[in-house]
Design a protein around this motif. Structure first.
Motif, PDB file in Angstrom:
ATOM      1  N   PHE A  10     -30.660 -45.002   1.519  1.00 21.54           N
ATOM      2  CA  PHE A  10     -29.280 -45.470   1.586  1.00 21.54           C
ATOM      3  C   PHE A  10     -29.242 -46.927   2.059  1.00 21.54           C
ATOM      4  N   ILE A  11     -29.980 -47.240   3.109  1.00 17.00           N
ATOM      5  CA  ILE A  11     -30.023 -48.607   3.646  1.00 17.00           C
ATOM      6  C   ILE A  11     -30.677 -49.558   2.642  1.00 17.00           C
ATOM      7  N   ALA A  12     -31.767 -49.133   2.026  1.00 18.71           N
ATOM      8  CA  ALA A  12     -32.462 -49.977   1.044  1.00 18.71           C
ATOM      9  C   ALA A  12     -31.587 -50.272  -0.172  1.00 18.71           C
ATOM     10  N   MET A  13     -30.676 -49.371  -0.476  1.00 22.69           N
ATOM     11  CA  MET A  13     -29.787 -49.570  -1.625  1.00 22.69           C
ATOM     12  C   MET A  13     -28.889 -50.784  -1.439  1.00 22.69           C
ATOM     13  N   GLU A  14     -28.595 -51.160  -0.201  1.00 30.80           N
ATOM     14  CA  GLU A  14     -27.780 -52.360   0.017  1.00 30.80           C
ATOM     15  C   GLU A  14     -28.514 -53.593  -0.503  1.00 30.80           C
ATOM     16  N   GLY A  15     -29.810 -53.692  -0.206  1.00 29.98           N
ATOM     17  CA  GLY A  15     -30.598 -54.813  -0.740  1.00 29.98           C
ATOM     18  C   GLY A  15     -30.729 -54.736  -2.249  1.00 29.98           C
ATOM     19  N   ALA A  16     -30.967 -53.544  -2.762  1.00 33.61           N
ATOM     20  CA  ALA A  16     -31.074 -53.366  -4.216  1.00 33.61           C
ATOM     21  C   ALA A  16     -29.759 -53.737  -4.891  1.00 33.61           C
ATOM     22  N   THR A  17     -28.648 -53.359  -4.276  1.00 34.57           N
ATOM     23  CA  THR A  17     -27.336 -53.686  -4.841  1.00 34.57           C
ATOM     24  C   THR A  17     -27.143 -55.188  -4.919  1.00 34.57           C
ATOM     25  N   TRP A  18     -27.520 -55.899  -3.862  1.00 31.12           N
ATOM     26  CA  TRP A  18     -27.374 -57.350  -3.844  1.00 31.12           C
ATOM     27  C   TRP A  18     -28.175 -57.962  -4.997  1.00 31.12           C
ATOM     28  N   VAL A  19     -29.435 -57.566  -5.138  1.00 30.36           N
ATOM     29  CA  VAL A  19     -30.302 -58.107  -6.196  1.00 30.36           C
ATOM     30  C   VAL A  19     -29.761 -57.757  -7.587  1.00 30.36           C
ATOM     31  N   ILE A  20     -29.388 -56.499  -7.781  1.00 32.24           N
ATOM     32  CA  ILE A  20     -28.871 -56.058  -9.081  1.00 32.24           C
ATOM     33  C   ILE A  20     -27.573 -56.783  -9.416  1.00 32.24           C
ATOM     34  N   HIS A  21     -26.695 -56.901  -8.434  1.00 37.31           N
ATOM     35  CA  HIS A  21     -25.414 -57.549  -8.679  1.00 37.31           C
ATOM     36  C   HIS A  21     -25.599 -59.025  -9.018  1.00 37.31           C
ATOM     37  N   LYS A  22     -26.427 -59.718  -8.253  1.00 40.40           N
ATOM     38  CA  LYS A  22     -26.611 -61.163  -8.464  1.00 40.40           C
ATOM     39  C   LYS A  22     -27.390 -61.478  -9.730  1.00 40.40           C
ATOM     40  N   TYR A  23     -28.488 -60.780  -9.971  1.00 41.61           N
ATOM     41  CA  TYR A  23     -29.397 -61.182 -11.047  1.00 41.61           C
ATOM     42  C   TYR A  23     -29.255 -60.381 -12.338  1.00 41.61           C
ATOM     43  N   ILE A  24     -28.680 -59.201 -12.279  1.00 35.63           N
ATOM     44  CA  ILE A  24     -28.515 -58.397 -13.499  1.00 35.63           C
ATOM     45  C   ILE A  24     -27.056 -58.400 -13.945  1.00 35.63           C
ATOM     46  N   MET A  25     -26.158 -58.013 -13.032  1.00 34.96           N
ATOM     47  CA  MET A  25     -24.746 -57.955 -13.414  1.00 34.96           C
ATOM     48  C   MET A  25     -24.169 -59.347 -13.659  1.00 34.96           C
ATOM     49  N   HIS A  26     -24.624 -60.323 -12.900  1.00 35.54           N
ATOM     50  CA  HIS A  26     -24.207 -61.715 -13.134  1.00 35.54           C
ATOM     51  C   HIS A  26     -25.261 -62.453 -13.963  1.00 35.54           C
ATOM     52  N   GLY A  27     -26.141 -61.709 -14.577  1.00 32.33           N
ATOM     53  CA  GLY A  27     -27.185 -62.247 -15.449  1.00 32.33           C
ATOM     54  C   GLY A  27     -27.036 -61.680 -16.843  1.00 32.33           C
ATOM     55  N   PHE A  28     -28.086 -61.007 -17.319  1.00 32.96           N
ATOM     56  CA  PHE A  28     -28.105 -60.569 -18.718  1.00 32.96           C
ATOM     57  C   PHE A  28     -27.126 -59.435 -19.029  1.00 32.96           C
ATOM     58  N   LEU A  29     -26.600 -58.734 -18.021  1.00 28.79           N
ATOM     59  CA  LEU A  29     -25.601 -57.702 -18.283  1.00 28.79           C
ATOM     60  C   LEU A  29     -24.180 -58.158 -17.913  1.00 28.79           C
ATOM     61  N   TRP A  30     -23.989 -59.473 -17.879  1.00 32.69           N
ATOM     62  CA  TRP A  30     -22.659 -60.033 -17.628  1.00 32.69           C
ATOM     63  C   TRP A  30     -21.654 -59.520 -18.661  1.00 32.69           C
ATOM     64  N   VAL A  31     -22.127 -59.229 -19.851  1.00 31.86           N
ATOM     65  CA  VAL A  31     -21.255 -58.713 -20.915  1.00 31.86           C
ATOM     66  C   VAL A  31     -20.542 -57.428 -20.464  1.00 31.86           C
ATOM     67  N   LEU A  32     -21.175 -56.632 -19.610  1.00 30.58           N
ATOM     68  CA  LEU A  32     -20.542 -55.430 -19.076  1.00 30.58           C
ATOM     69  C   LEU A  32     -19.727 -55.710 -17.813  1.00 30.58           C
ATOM     70  N   HIS A  33     -20.110 -56.712 -17.053  1.00 30.06           N
ATOM     71  CA  HIS A  33     -19.497 -56.962 -15.744  1.00 30.06           C
ATOM     72  C   HIS A  33     -18.321 -57.937 -15.811  1.00 30.06           C
ATOM     73  N   ARG A  34     -18.266 -58.742 -16.849  1.00 28.47           N
ATOM     74  CA  ARG A  34     -17.263 -59.817 -16.936  1.00 28.47           C
ATOM     75  C   ARG A  34     -15.835 -59.304 -16.762  1.00 28.47           C
ATOM     76  N   ASP A  35     -15.484 -58.201 -17.413  1.00 32.74           N
ATOM     77  CA  ASP A  35     -14.099 -57.745 -17.339  1.00 32.74           C
ATOM     78  C   ASP A  35     -13.681 -57.332 -15.924  1.00 32.74           C
ATOM     79  N   HIS A  36     -14.654 -57.096 -15.070  1.00 31.48           N
ATOM     80  CA  HIS A  36     -14.343 -56.791 -13.676  1.00 31.48           C
ATOM     81  C   HIS A  36     -13.854 -58.044 -12.946  1.00 31.48           C
ATOM     82  N   HIS A  37     -14.263 -59.213 -13.417  1.00 27.80           N
ATOM     83  CA  HIS A  37     -13.847 -60.476 -12.804  1.00 27.80           C
ATOM     84  C   HIS A  37     -12.623 -61.073 -13.481  1.00 27.80           C
ATOM     85  N   ASP A  38     -12.563 -61.029 -14.793  1.00 18.43           N
ATOM     86  CA  ASP A  38     -11.442 -61.688 -15.479  1.00 18.43           C
ATOM     87  C   ASP A  38     -10.321 -60.728 -15.870  1.00 18.43           C
ATOM     88  N   HIS A  39     -10.506 -59.447 -15.563  1.00 20.02           N
ATOM     89  CA  HIS A  39      -9.479 -58.419 -15.806  1.00 20.02           C
ATOM     90  C   HIS A  39      -9.031 -58.395 -17.264  1.00 20.02           C
TER      91      HIS A  39
END
Length: 150
Positions: A10-39
């Motif tokens: 559970f604690i390690a998931m916080e670090g994993a979340t940070w890495v996944i969010h910064k480098y994957i969701m705001h990286g090559f999978l931005w196509v899936l994450h973009r609508d969460h920011h621009d609504h």
């Protein structure tokens, strides 16, 4: 021992979340994450909601195979990931984004700090120049903002 595995994951998931969010969701999978920011999505669901499915699949597999192996460590790793995912859903989707109107007027400094840090993250509509990629751990400046005001 199993409780320590669940807690550690559970604690390690916080670090994993940070890495996944910064480098994957705001990286090559931005196509899936973009609508969460621009609504830009229409309706109650976003393309970003696919991340729940993407992250649930390994947890489900770990729970399944760990249970088949007489509740081996795999099960408890999957349980830690699942509990983190549940916490993420309740705090991020229900509390922060108010998909259900709960705690909307909270005065709890920790919850206010989480909400403020997330608001800082969402002030950037593009995938670059982001900040506050974590979830339950909030940068100290946001804690100070609300804990020092009391």
């Amino acid at each position: 021992m199993n409780l320590l595995i669940v807690l550690g994951v559970f604690i390690a998931m916080e670090g994993a979340t940070w890495v996944i969010h910064k480098y994957i969701m705001h990286g090559f999978l931005w196509v899936l994450h973009r609508d969460h920011h621009d609504h830009s999505s229409e309706g109650p669901l976003e393309r970003n909601d696919w991340f729940f499915v993407i992250f649930a699949l390994p947890a489900i597999a770990l729970l399944y195979f760990g249970a088949k192996q007489n509740f081996s460590a795999l099960f408890f790793i999957g349980l830690g990931i699942t509990l983190y995912g549940m916490a993420y859903f309740f705090v991020h989707d229900i509390f922060i984004h108010q998909r259900a109107k709960v705690l909307s007027k909270t005065q709890n400094p920790y919850l206010q700090a989480i909400r403020r840090a997330h608001k800082q993250h969402h002030k950037h509509l593009g995938k670059e120049h982001g900040e506050c990629f974590g979830f339950l751990w909030v940068p100290v400046k946001y804690f100070r903002m609300y804990f020092n005001s009391r």
